[in-house]
Design a protein around this motif. Structure first.
Motif, PDB file in Angstrom:
ATOM      1  N   THR A   1      -7.755  11.500  -1.322  1.00 58.45           N
ATOM      2  CA  THR A   1      -6.481  12.295  -1.716  1.00 58.45           C
ATOM      3  C   THR A   1      -5.265  12.214  -0.890  1.00 58.45           C
ATOM      4  O   THR A   1      -4.309  12.525  -1.358  1.00 58.45           O
TER       5      THR A   1
ATOM      6  N   LEU B   1      -2.564  10.178  -2.181  1.00 58.03           N
ATOM      7  CA  LEU B   1      -1.866  10.117  -3.562  1.00 58.03           C
ATOM      8  C   LEU B   1      -0.546   9.868  -3.545  1.00 58.03           C
ATOM      9  O   LEU B   1       0.186  10.317  -2.551  1.00 58.03           O
ATOM     10  N   PRO B   2       0.177   9.388  -4.505  1.00 54.99           N
ATOM     11  CA  PRO B   2      -0.390   8.960  -5.646  1.00 54.99           C
ATOM     12  C   PRO B   2      -0.976   7.301  -5.619  1.00 54.99           C
ATOM     13  O   PRO B   2      -1.427   6.880  -6.658  1.00 54.99           O
TER      14      PRO B   2
ATOM     15  N   THR C   1      -3.592   6.494  -4.636  1.00 59.51           N
ATOM     16  CA  THR C   1      -5.097   6.198  -5.085  1.00 59.51           C
ATOM     17  C   THR C   1      -5.541   6.762  -6.186  1.00 59.51           C
ATOM     18  O   THR C   1      -6.733   6.923  -6.429  1.00 59.51           O
ATOM     19  N   LYS C   2      -4.314   7.168  -7.313  1.00 54.79           N
ATOM     20  CA  LYS C   2      -4.656   7.627  -8.378  1.00 54.79           C
ATOM     21  C   LYS C   2      -5.456   6.548  -9.255  1.00 54.79           C
ATOM     22  O   LYS C   2      -6.578   6.956  -9.738  1.00 54.79           O
TER      23      LYS C   2
ATOM     24  N   LYS D   1      -8.897   3.697  -2.109  1.00 56.17           N
ATOM     25  CA  LYS D   1      -8.038   3.489  -0.985  1.00 56.17           C
ATOM     26  C   LYS D   1      -8.409   2.249  -0.102  1.00 56.17           C
ATOM     27  O   LYS D   1      -7.876   1.773   0.648  1.00 56.17           O
TER      28      LYS D   1
END
Ligand code: UTP
Length: 277
Positions: free
Chosen positions: A14, A17-18, A20-21, A25
């Motif tokens: 998280t 983000l974004p 890793t939306k 990762k």
């Protein structure tokens, strides 16, 4: 000889983000190689040829990375670009990759337990790929340093580094009896303590060698800090029952789970590895 290494990669990432939306990762590139490939190369250099991933939803790109891409291979066959695939081809051809899913994010301890069927009842390495470790030229990689220690002591080992005292709340922190320079027998371990409660500034980073009795211990470990099954709690039980070592590794570690660490790693790899290769 330890043959198996687990990669828990189910986390959501998280903090990225974004980015890793829709992408894990672990696939973010540090210069021209996905983060996870550095970790896999380190494990393989230590002789761990069975690589097991504990994945989650949205992590298909990791499976694809460690598989052949026929269309791509065909497309660039005979061109100068073929060389760019050499390192990953070599990994795919010479190692085994297996995958299982952690259906719910119940913590690192739970992720490791989920990987039990991938490593069997054998000692195994654990690499958290978001910690990128580098060593000076000619030095053993961190997992190799730990595998050599395992051959000597035959018990679980965690890699540690000194961190600034105000940062203990980001790590599992140990207390231990010094056995020799850089090697401690763990007497206490606390997950993400406030600096005022931390038993030391020796923090656990994402490299472990675990003996298989850890699985039964994890099964009997209740959720701890943040409601997650913590590997540190299970390791503390193992330390009480026998012995767990903490090893101050030789090398440098970048926390690529954070933006700052990721940028530092990118600069380091570009200047010291990529440009010199
Ligand atoms: P982190 O908590 O640092 O990673 O877990 P995260 O959740 O992916 O990242 P942020 O905090 O949301 O940005 C450390 C490692 O443990 C794995 C993660 O994939 C990461 O490699 N992990 C953690 C699991 O596989 N399963 C879990 O339930 C928890």
């Amino acid at each position: 000889m330890i043959k198996n290494c687990l990669f828990p990669v189910a986390g959501y990432g998280t903090r990225f983000l974004p980015a890793t939306k829709a992408m894990p990762k672990e696939i973010l590139p540090v210069v021209n190689k996905p983060l996870v490939q550095y970790g896999v190369e380190e494990a393989v250099a230590a002789g761990m040829h069975n690589i097991g991933f504990v994945t989650g939803r949205g992590k298909r790109a990791i499976e694809d990375h460690f598989d052949i891409s026929y269309e791509l291979e065909h497309q660039i066959q005979g061109s100068g670009k073929e060389d760019l695939l050499t390192s990953i081809r070599h990994l795919i051809e010479n190692n085994q990759f297996s995958f299982t899913r952690q259906r719910e994010m119940k913590g690192l301890g739970h992720a490791i337990l989920t990987g039990r069927n991938l490593v069997g009842e054998n000692p195994f390495g654990v690499v958290l790929a978001d910690d990128l470790c580098v060593v000076d030229p000619g030095e053993d990689e961190v997992m190799t340093q730990m595998a050599k220690l395992y051959n000597q002591f035959r018990c679980s080992i965690v890699a540690i580094q000194e961190v600034p005292p105000e940062e203990t709340n980001k790590y599992g922190v140990i207390a231990g009896e010094c056995m020799k320079e850089g090697l401690y027998r763990i007497t206490d371990m606390v997950e993400k303590p406030d600096p005022k409660d931390a038993p030391s500034n020796l923090a656990i980073i994402g490299r472990y060698i675990l003996t298989p009795d850890i699985f039964d211990i994890i099964e009997n470990t209740p959720p701890g800090k943040n409601g997650e099954v913590q590997i540190t709690d299970a390791l503390m039980t193992q330390a009480r029952n026998g012995c767990v070592l903490a090893y101050k590794f030789k090398g440098k570690r970048f926390d690529c789970g954070s933006i700052d660490g990721f940028v530092e790693a990118t600069n380091h790899v570009y200047e010291n590895i990529y440009k010199k290769s």
